[in-house]
Design a protein around this motif. Sequence first.
Motif, PDB file in Angstrom:
ATOM      1  N   ASP A  26      27.923  30.336  29.688  1.00 48.13           N
ATOM      2  CA  ASP A  26      28.406  31.291  30.666  1.00 48.13           C
ATOM      3  C   ASP A  26      27.999  30.899  32.062  1.00 48.13           C
ATOM      4  OD1 ASP A  26      25.784  32.163  31.096  1.00 48.13           O
ATOM      5  OD2 ASP A  26      25.972  33.651  29.529  1.00 48.13           O
ATOM      6  N   GLU A  43      26.660  36.496  21.672  1.00 43.83           N
ATOM      7  CA  GLU A  43      27.954  36.311  22.335  1.00 43.83           C
ATOM      8  C   GLU A  43      28.682  35.105  21.740  1.00 43.83           C
ATOM      9  OE1 GLU A  43      27.878  35.369  26.510  1.00 43.83           O
ATOM     10  OE2 GLU A  43      25.961  34.340  26.360  1.00 43.83           O
ATOM     11  N   TYR A  70      41.231  37.702  23.046  1.00 37.69           N
ATOM     12  CA  TYR A  70      40.791  38.678  24.035  1.00 37.69           C
ATOM     13  C   TYR A  70      41.263  40.069  23.607  1.00 37.69           C
ATOM     14  CZ  TYR A  70      40.121  34.422  26.730  1.00 37.69           C
ATOM     15  OH  TYR A  70      39.723  33.170  27.137  1.00 37.69           O
ATOM     16  N   TYR A 105      33.844  37.349  37.350  1.00 40.33           N
ATOM     17  CA  TYR A 105      34.012  37.990  36.042  1.00 40.33           C
ATOM     18  C   TYR A 105      34.597  39.390  36.195  1.00 40.33           C
ATOM     19  CZ  TYR A 105      32.815  37.677  31.066  1.00 40.33           C
ATOM     20  OH  TYR A 105      32.868  37.553  29.706  1.00 40.33           O
ATOM     21  N   TYR A 119      33.322  27.545  24.855  1.00 37.32           N
ATOM     22  CA  TYR A 119      33.140  28.972  25.141  1.00 37.32           C
ATOM     23  C   TYR A 119      32.485  29.136  26.506  1.00 37.32           C
ATOM     24  CZ  TYR A 119      30.833  33.508  25.179  1.00 37.32           C
ATOM     25  OH  TYR A 119      30.381  34.751  25.547  1.00 37.32           O
ATOM     26  N   THR A 120      33.136  29.852  27.400  1.00 35.58           N
ATOM     27  CA  THR A 120      32.557  30.147  28.703  1.00 35.58           C
ATOM     28  C   THR A 120      32.902  31.583  29.074  1.00 35.58           C
ATOM     29  OG1 THR A 120      34.519  29.287  29.825  1.00 35.58           O
ATOM     30  CG2 THR A 120      32.647  27.786  29.598  1.00 35.58           C
ATOM     31  N   GLU A 121      32.055  32.172  29.860  1.00 32.99           N
ATOM     32  CA  GLU A 121      32.306  33.513  30.368  1.00 32.99           C
ATOM     33  C   GLU A 121      32.080  33.508  31.872  1.00 32.99           C
ATOM     34  OE1 GLU A 121      33.622  35.744  28.732  1.00 32.99           O
ATOM     35  OE2 GLU A 121      33.014  35.722  26.648  1.00 32.99           O
ATOM     36  N   PRO A 122      33.117  33.819  32.668  1.00 29.52           N
ATOM     37  CA  PRO A 122      34.502  34.024  32.255  1.00 29.52           C
ATOM     38  C   PRO A 122      35.134  32.716  31.807  1.00 29.52           C
ATOM     39  CG  PRO A 122      34.351  34.031  34.642  1.00 29.52           C
ATOM     40  CD  PRO A 122      32.942  33.975  34.127  1.00 29.52           C
ATOM     41  N   HIS A 153      29.251  40.682  29.403  1.00 31.37           N
ATOM     42  CA  HIS A 153      29.650  39.545  28.566  1.00 31.37           C
ATOM     43  C   HIS A 153      30.133  40.036  27.202  1.00 31.37           C
ATOM     44  CE1 HIS A 153      27.937  35.713  30.494  1.00 31.37           C
ATOM     45  NE2 HIS A 153      27.911  36.647  31.420  1.00 31.37           N
ATOM     46  N   SER A 191      33.315  42.474  27.437  1.00 34.48           N
ATOM     47  CA  SER A 191      34.598  41.822  27.711  1.00 34.48           C
ATOM     48  C   SER A 191      35.136  41.126  26.471  1.00 34.48           C
ATOM     49  CB  SER A 191      34.456  40.827  28.858  1.00 34.48           C
ATOM     50  OG  SER A 191      33.585  39.770  28.516  1.00 34.48           O
ATOM     51  N   GLN A 192      34.267  40.469  25.696  1.00 34.52           N
ATOM     52  CA  GLN A 192      34.781  39.738  24.546  1.00 34.52           C
ATOM     53  C   GLN A 192      35.031  40.635  23.344  1.00 34.52           C
ATOM     54  OE1 GLN A 192      31.250  37.418  22.430  1.00 34.52           O
ATOM     55  NE2 GLN A 192      31.100  37.296  24.636  1.00 34.52           N
TER      56      GLN A 192
END
Length: 529
Positions: A22, A242, A513, A316, A475-478, A273, A276-277
């Motif tokens: 992230d 996450e 999402y 984000y 995998y990254t956030e956002p 985090h 949102s997911q």
Amino acid sequence: MKFAVLCTLVLAALAQQPKGADNCAPPPSSLAPTLPARILPGMGTVHLAITTSSPEAQQFFDQGLAQMHSFWAREAERSFLQAAALDPAAPMPQWGIAMVAAGDWRPRFQIDTLGAFFGKQVAPATSRARIAAKKAVELAAVPGKATDLEKLYVAAIAARRDPDAKDPEEAFVKGLRTLLAAHPGEVEAELDLALMIMRGFTLPDKKPTAPGSTEAVAILRSLLPRVPEHPGLHHYIIHGFEGSTFAKDAWPSCEKYSQLVTNIPHALHMPGHIYSQTGRWTDAEKSFADAAANERKWMSLDKLYGDGHHGHNVHYLATAYSFEGRYDDAIEAAKELLAFKENPAQQSAPDGVGSARAQGWFAMLRTLVQFEKWDAILQGEMLPVFGRARQDAWRHWAFALAYANTGKPAAAHEEAAKFDQSLADFRARTKRPNPTELEVARFEMLAHLELADGRVDRALKQFQIASAAERRLVYTEPPYYPRPVGEPWGRAAQKANKTKLAQRAFQIALEQYPNDSHAKAATVVSQIR
């Protein structure tokens, strides 16, 4: 045939990438924070008894430890420095400086991914951490100045800060396991170990990347009944869960963490985090908005604060607004970040995604593309030229999509050629291969070009390839990709009257999402048809 082979190679490369980052820990400053430190409200409560002649030094040490557990490296270092000033003979304040000064106190999966993306880099601030580690070792060797437990803590961080260590993180993990063998149940060491062995989860199947991910989750679950009020535990649960199939299990920790730590931006940010997911976009927006308000206060008080974490957080926030269908709010959030100016170091970098301005630029790109604001893109003002190859490539990609979707195939092909030129420029300037998310963007762009040229069946097949590649991205956030390829794939299938295919594409987007408003709305239209 050549194109099919290329797709296969890129998909294989995506599948082999380390999964999970992230990148939201505030970056270290090249300059040490100044004293004096103050005892601040809302930091969370943590205590680790140290050998010191000064109760005030213990107090600042505990505050630094709490701040460390919320990844607030700059303020944690300030607190540890204050503890060291109050008791220069105590080794543990130096241990604290060694832990946080380099700015690398973060989940292992983030360390892995940053290394994979940008190569192993040593931040300038690492020198402060190494000096502190050496001093901690020297002070701990003085008779009566350190307990056996403290010596083991010092030895573990000294192993990580050893400039000759082949694998600093594994050396640290080994030191922590040695400590826990001698002192089973030591809470701080268990938390440190969990953070350093969590390797994230693969995409799209959400399986543990390495055994450490499973072990970390087990450690964190075992600590819940033992230290339910520890802020670091709830923070690390959010990171440890996450990207997994059981991310919803972190919901109680999301609520608890922001209650325990009310005055650190990252603590207010992190629940977003998980929210949102797991499709709780409104809750995510509240987390990010609260963090932004808190961080603006700290930025106004410290001219050396930096804008990277604020950029990440508001980026984000804009992402959450975009996925929930709140176009105007997403645009305003992006505009806030675009108003920031980059410092000279950021401006001179051949590549950069971490400044507030760079993150605002991508937030703007995401919003305009996700809402298909093709005319606004082509006008050029809302998505200005950024002046770096990575952003140039994304801008040409957006223009290619805009032209392709407004009946201008020739112009779309011209932008596709410029996209390739920008990627060549990226490789020349950075000496690195193309970013994988831009390789996925190429796959999707080709689908739009096929549509613009009237080859619908080939376009739908190409969207399928692009979607598969996008779902395998790290995998990254956002997310590093503007929006799920399932959205344009589904709309293209709808226009071709392929209802089942459209529903499948939108369902894929919703699995990625949950409660993505764009895919949900399109699904309803598809069902009506």
